[in-house]
Motif scaffolding. Sequence first.
Motif, PDB file in Angstrom:
ATOM      1  N   LEU A 188       0.836  -1.203   0.000  1.00 56.02           N
ATOM      2  CA  LEU A 188       0.000   0.000   0.000  1.00 56.02           C
ATOM      3  C   LEU A 188       0.870   1.251   0.000  1.00 56.02           C
ATOM      4  CD1 LEU A 188      -2.695   1.474   0.178  1.00 56.02           C
ATOM      5  CD2 LEU A 188      -2.673   1.105   2.655  1.00 56.02           C
ATOM      6  N   VAL A 227       2.154   1.924  -3.409  1.00 52.56           N
ATOM      7  CA  VAL A 227       1.129   2.535  -4.263  1.00 52.56           C
ATOM      8  C   VAL A 227       0.986   4.021  -3.939  1.00 52.56           C
ATOM      9  CG1 VAL A 227      -1.334   2.530  -4.857  1.00 52.56           C
ATOM     10  CG2 VAL A 227      -0.114   0.370  -4.592  1.00 52.56           C
ATOM     11  N   VAL A 228       1.103   4.372  -2.655  1.00 47.30           N
ATOM     12  CA  VAL A 228       1.025   5.778  -2.253  1.00 47.30           C
ATOM     13  C   VAL A 228       2.174   6.568  -2.885  1.00 47.30           C
ATOM     14  CG1 VAL A 228       1.174   7.374  -0.299  1.00 47.30           C
ATOM     15  CG2 VAL A 228      -0.196   5.308  -0.095  1.00 47.30           C
ATOM     16  N   ALA A 241       1.286   7.155  -6.446  1.00 46.34           N
ATOM     17  CA  ALA A 241       0.219   8.156  -6.547  1.00 46.34           C
ATOM     18  C   ALA A 241       0.765   9.563  -6.305  1.00 46.34           C
ATOM     19  CB  ALA A 241      -0.890   7.847  -5.540  1.00 46.34           C
ATOM     20  N   SER A 242       1.743   9.693  -5.410  1.00 47.95           N
ATOM     21  CA  SER A 242       2.337  11.010  -5.148  1.00 47.95           C
ATOM     22  C   SER A 242       3.076  11.525  -6.382  1.00 47.95           C
ATOM     23  CB  SER A 242       3.284  10.942  -3.947  1.00 47.95           C
ATOM     24  OG  SER A 242       4.456  10.207  -4.244  1.00 47.95           O
ATOM     25  N   ALA A 270       5.939  10.224   1.168  1.00 41.15           N
ATOM     26  CA  ALA A 270       5.559   8.873   0.752  1.00 41.15           C
ATOM     27  C   ALA A 270       6.779   7.962   0.669  1.00 41.15           C
ATOM     28  CB  ALA A 270       4.848   8.935  -0.597  1.00 41.15           C
ATOM     29  N   SER A 329      -2.611   5.991   5.192  1.00 43.97           N
ATOM     30  CA  SER A 329      -2.147   5.678   3.839  1.00 43.97           C
ATOM     31  C   SER A 329      -3.293   5.758   2.838  1.00 43.97           C
ATOM     32  CB  SER A 329      -1.528   4.277   3.804  1.00 43.97           C
ATOM     33  OG  SER A 329      -0.401   4.190   4.650  1.00 43.97           O
ATOM     34  N   LEU A 365      -3.665   8.293  -0.272  1.00 38.91           N
ATOM     35  CA  LEU A 365      -3.886   7.738  -1.609  1.00 38.91           C
ATOM     36  C   LEU A 365      -5.084   8.400  -2.275  1.00 38.91           C
ATOM     37  CD1 LEU A 365      -3.104   5.646  -3.745  1.00 38.91           C
ATOM     38  CD2 LEU A 365      -4.570   3.989  -2.553  1.00 38.91           C
TER      39      LEU A 365
END
Length: 266
Positions: free
Chosen positions: A20, A23-24, A27-28, A76, A94, A98
């Motif tokens: 996770l 993935v964050v 995404a950042s 992140a 988190s 996200l």
Amino acid sequence: MSEHSPNASPARRPDVSRPLLAVVVLASILQAAAPVVPYAGGGAQPNESTTDLLITPAGYTFSLWGLIYALSIVTAVAMLWKRSTGTGQPMRLSIDLLVAFVGAAVWIGVSAAEWPWVTSVVLTVMTVALLDAARIAATTADHGAPTWLTVLTRSTVGIYAAWATAAVFQNWASDIGASFGDPGEQWWQIAVLILAVLIGTAVTALYGAQLPLYPVTLVWALVGIIVTAWGETATVVGTCIAGIVVVLAALGWSLAHDRRGSSSWR
């Protein structure tokens, strides 16, 4: 049994999902890259797709997005590296981040497409997630994490949540002004401004001691509005000045309350 007894069990750190957090991080990076889309596709930038209002901040204030993007990536990556968010609820924090990061990328896209009202809805979802992240960052801590990570998380979340608090009301006001509100009328824009200040003041009173950059960012936004409204409407300028005073008073109250709470445990 003493907490320093060799038989005492060490405090259990909150569970953190490494996938996770990865993935964050992605995404950042996505939210930071998203502003390239309007330039490549010829769409409108967020500040170009909004209605010019009496409560629109000066253009320079939007440079804060650059700091937000940079802090988001650094935070992140640090979370993934240390496998901690610096908070006691890493999973929820988190997910909040996200939602905010992906929402920011989507917001840029719908702004470029100039879809009325959709940008405001997306930004509202982002704001709710960021305010929840602010609550978590301010009220829980991972005591096994380095102090600098907790400070970094609180700084990033504080700035981002405050800027979203200001931006969401600006976006809704822009949509109202474009659809049925008169951008030249003060009364309804003052009402939106007061509502934004009230929400920001409440968050500052609750969490300002732990997230001091939240009220600082709110003041940044209000000063930007003053710069735009100066010489145009004294009512907007006066409302912003009063708002700054109220926000700073709430910060003072939060700091004093936090000191009293800390001393009571000594």
